[in-house]
Design a protein around this motif. Structure first.
Motif, PDB file in Angstrom:
ATOM      1  N   LEU A  57      29.194  97.558 155.899  1.00  0.00           N
ATOM      2  CA  LEU A  57      28.825  96.152 155.564  1.00  0.00           C
ATOM      3  C   LEU A  57      29.598  95.380 154.679  1.00  0.00           C
ATOM      4  O   LEU A  57      29.793  95.833 153.369  1.00  0.00           O
ATOM      5  N   ALA A  58      30.245  94.348 154.841  1.00  0.00           N
ATOM      6  CA  ALA A  58      31.046  93.440 154.149  1.00  0.00           C
ATOM      7  C   ALA A  58      31.037  91.946 154.088  1.00  0.00           C
ATOM      8  O   ALA A  58      30.603  91.455 155.107  1.00  0.00           O
ATOM      9  N   GLY A  59      31.496  91.421 152.973  1.00  0.00           N
ATOM     10  CA  GLY A  59      31.607  89.905 153.249  1.00  0.00           C
ATOM     11  C   GLY A  59      32.770  89.453 152.202  1.00  0.00           C
ATOM     12  O   GLY A  59      33.129  89.992 151.280  1.00  0.00           O
ATOM     13  N   THR A  60      33.499  88.325 152.609  1.00  0.00           N
ATOM     14  CA  THR A  60      34.493  87.867 151.621  1.00  0.00           C
ATOM     15  C   THR A  60      34.400  86.286 151.784  1.00  0.00           C
ATOM     16  O   THR A  60      33.833  85.594 152.365  1.00  0.00           O
ATOM     17  N   LEU A  61      34.556  85.891 150.386  1.00  0.00           N
ATOM     18  CA  LEU A  61      34.454  84.277 150.034  1.00  0.00           C
ATOM     19  C   LEU A  61      35.793  83.877 149.867  1.00  0.00           C
ATOM     20  O   LEU A  61      36.749  84.596 149.260  1.00  0.00           O
ATOM     21  N   LEU A  62      36.371  82.751 150.396  1.00  0.00           N
ATOM     22  CA  LEU A  62      37.658  82.289 150.140  1.00  0.00           C
ATOM     23  C   LEU A  62      37.485  81.044 149.366  1.00  0.00           C
ATOM     24  O   LEU A  62      36.525  80.306 149.622  1.00  0.00           O
ATOM     25  N   PHE A  63      38.625  80.882 148.583  1.00  0.00           N
ATOM     26  CA  PHE A  63      38.391  79.423 147.381  1.00  0.00           C
ATOM     27  C   PHE A  63      39.906  78.927 147.788  1.00  0.00           C
ATOM     28  O   PHE A  63      40.821  79.453 147.573  1.00  0.00           O
ATOM     29  N   ASP A  64      39.724  77.608 147.962  1.00  0.00           N
ATOM     30  CA  ASP A  64      41.161  76.858 147.836  1.00  0.00           C
ATOM     31  C   ASP A  64      40.922  75.750 146.784  1.00  0.00           C
ATOM     32  O   ASP A  64      40.177  74.722 147.111  1.00  0.00           O
ATOM     33  N   SER A  65      41.410  75.974 145.808  1.00  0.00           N
ATOM     34  CA  SER A  65      41.350  75.141 144.488  1.00  0.00           C
ATOM     35  C   SER A  65      41.897  73.884 144.612  1.00  0.00           C
ATOM     36  O   SER A  65      41.384  72.511 143.824  1.00  0.00           O
ATOM     37  N   VAL A  68      44.933  79.734 147.895  1.00  0.00           N
ATOM     38  CA  VAL A  68      43.785  80.417 148.332  1.00  0.00           C
ATOM     39  C   VAL A  68      43.510  81.721 148.132  1.00  0.00           C
ATOM     40  O   VAL A  68      44.572  82.383 148.146  1.00  0.00           O
ATOM     41  N   ASP A  69      42.405  81.773 147.619  1.00  0.00           N
ATOM     42  CA  ASP A  69      42.146  83.291 146.935  1.00  0.00           C
ATOM     43  C   ASP A  69      40.962  83.819 147.813  1.00  0.00           C
ATOM     44  O   ASP A  69      40.096  83.132 148.238  1.00  0.00           O
ATOM     45  N   ALA A  70      40.968  85.063 148.151  1.00  0.00           N
ATOM     46  CA  ALA A  70      39.704  85.754 148.650  1.00  0.00           C
ATOM     47  C   ALA A  70      39.234  86.733 147.926  1.00  0.00           C
ATOM     48  O   ALA A  70      39.865  87.615 147.242  1.00  0.00           O
TER      49      ALA A  70
END
Length: 361
Positions: A74-82, A334-336
């Motif tokens: 079970l896993a999840g990823t958040l992505l951010f674009d500043s 873009v960071d994960a």
């Protein structure tokens, strides 16, 4: 043989007939959902230390063929674009199960990807993968998988494809331990062909202003159809309290690109593991949209004990759990950040069966 050659030629011609302009990350759309996929060098040979999870079938459906235990993931990823004020947050998730049976190892994997950025516009999709793997000998495993996916948000489309794979464990060679070779032929079927996402050919000229639908390129086929992958991995050190492994993967998405992955894993005290990988994508680098920083992941390994008649019946009183997290800068701004838990039910049987002849007791 002639029919096979004609089919192969038709497949190659069909792949080349589509303009190569996938979205950034389009070839790795299913490889951002967990820490293992972000940091495992997308390894066709099972990663530097040969630590497999249900989502390993994304890289090579044969990898799980040597599994002795049922595994939950079970896993999840958040992505951010500043730099994207309108869409600052994206994400992905995966839920996987591998079952070690007497005859084979079936694997089931559900993945969701939701990425709205201009610089990495993968859109929204729900994907289901079913895999089959089996060890033919102590050294060779083979596998196959089927994937279906539904894409929406930037046009509507669907995909249905199969992948074939093999994994060969050569063993120890000189100072190298557990040398492995993997091969897979992925994406045999219908890819996405009717999407309206921003492709890599447009990102180099992207000024930061939101593009209208008319300004976006009409993307061709992605991910690359009939993608061959080759990987090799081995442990450089394999002591009880310290392990070090390296892996190298090469692939040619749709025979229109070249991708190389290098991975490193260090395990200390069978408790803490450091993972890192670096990817080179020829087309993405040439279009100025690929980041050069490696991924970094850290995970911790625990033994867990539980009581119950059902657990005892199945030999699951003692199991193993690995909890980990990883970070990777995918593209400019873009960071994960990914986190997940893997549970291996029961313990590995590391001793060969003892055969006692009648009268020798």
């Amino acid at each position: 043989m002639k029919k096979l050659a004609a089919a192969a030629a038709a497949l190659l011609f069909g792949a080349g007939a589509f303009a190569y302009n996938p979205p950034a990350g389009g070839q790795n759309i299913l490889k951002i959902t967990s820490p293992e996929l972000l940091t495992g060098a997308n390894s066709t040979a099972g990663g530097p230390l040969f630590i497999t999870t249900p989502d390993s079938v994304v890289n090579n459906p044969a990898i799980t063929g040597f599994n002795q235990r049922n595994t939950l993931d079970l896993a999840g990823t958040l992505l951010f674009d500043s730099e994207d004020d309108e869409h600052s947050l994206g994400g992905a998730f995966s839920i996987g199960l591998s079952m070690a049976t007497r005859w084979c190892v079936p694997t089931f994997l559900v993945q969701g990807i939701f990425v709205p950025y201009e610089r990495m516009q993968l859109g929204n999709s729900i994907n289901f993968t079913a895999g089959y793997a089996r060890d033919i000998t102590d050294e060779l495993a083979i596998g196959a998988s089927a994937n279906i996916g539904l894409f929406y948000g930037y046009g509507t489309d669907w995909t249905a494809s199969a992948s074939l794979g093999a994994l060969y464990r050569l063993g120890d060679v000189s100072f190298l331990r557990d040398v492995r070779f993997g091969f897979a032929l992925a994406n045999l079927g219908k890819m996405y062909t009717n999407t309206e996402v921003l492709g890599i050919a447009d990102i180099g000229d992207f000024s930061g202003e939101k593009l209208s639908d008319a300004e976006k390129s009409k993307n061709g086929m992605w991910p690359g159809i009939a993608t061959p992958r080759f990987g090799v991995a081995a442990k450089l050190l394999d002591h009880e309290k310290f392990k070090l492994g390296l892996s190298l993967d090469l692939s040619a998405p749709g025979f229109q690109d070249f991708v190389g992955d290098v991975g490193l894993q260090i395990d200390a005290l069978n408790f803490v593991r450091l993972s890192s990988s670096w990817e080179y994508d020829l087309r993405e680098f040439s279009n100025d949209c690929k980041n050069i920083l490696p991924s970094v992941g850290l995970s911790f390994h625990f033994m867990i004990k539980a009581k119950g008649a059902y657990l005892s019946k199945n030999g699951w009183e003692q199991s193993e759990m690995t909890a980990g997290a990883a970070w990777k800068r995918l593209y400019e701004d873009v960071d994960a950040v990914s986190a997940g838990v893997v549970v291996d039910l029961g313990l590995n049987d590391e001793e060969a069966p003892e055969i006692i002849m009648w009268g020798d007791e």
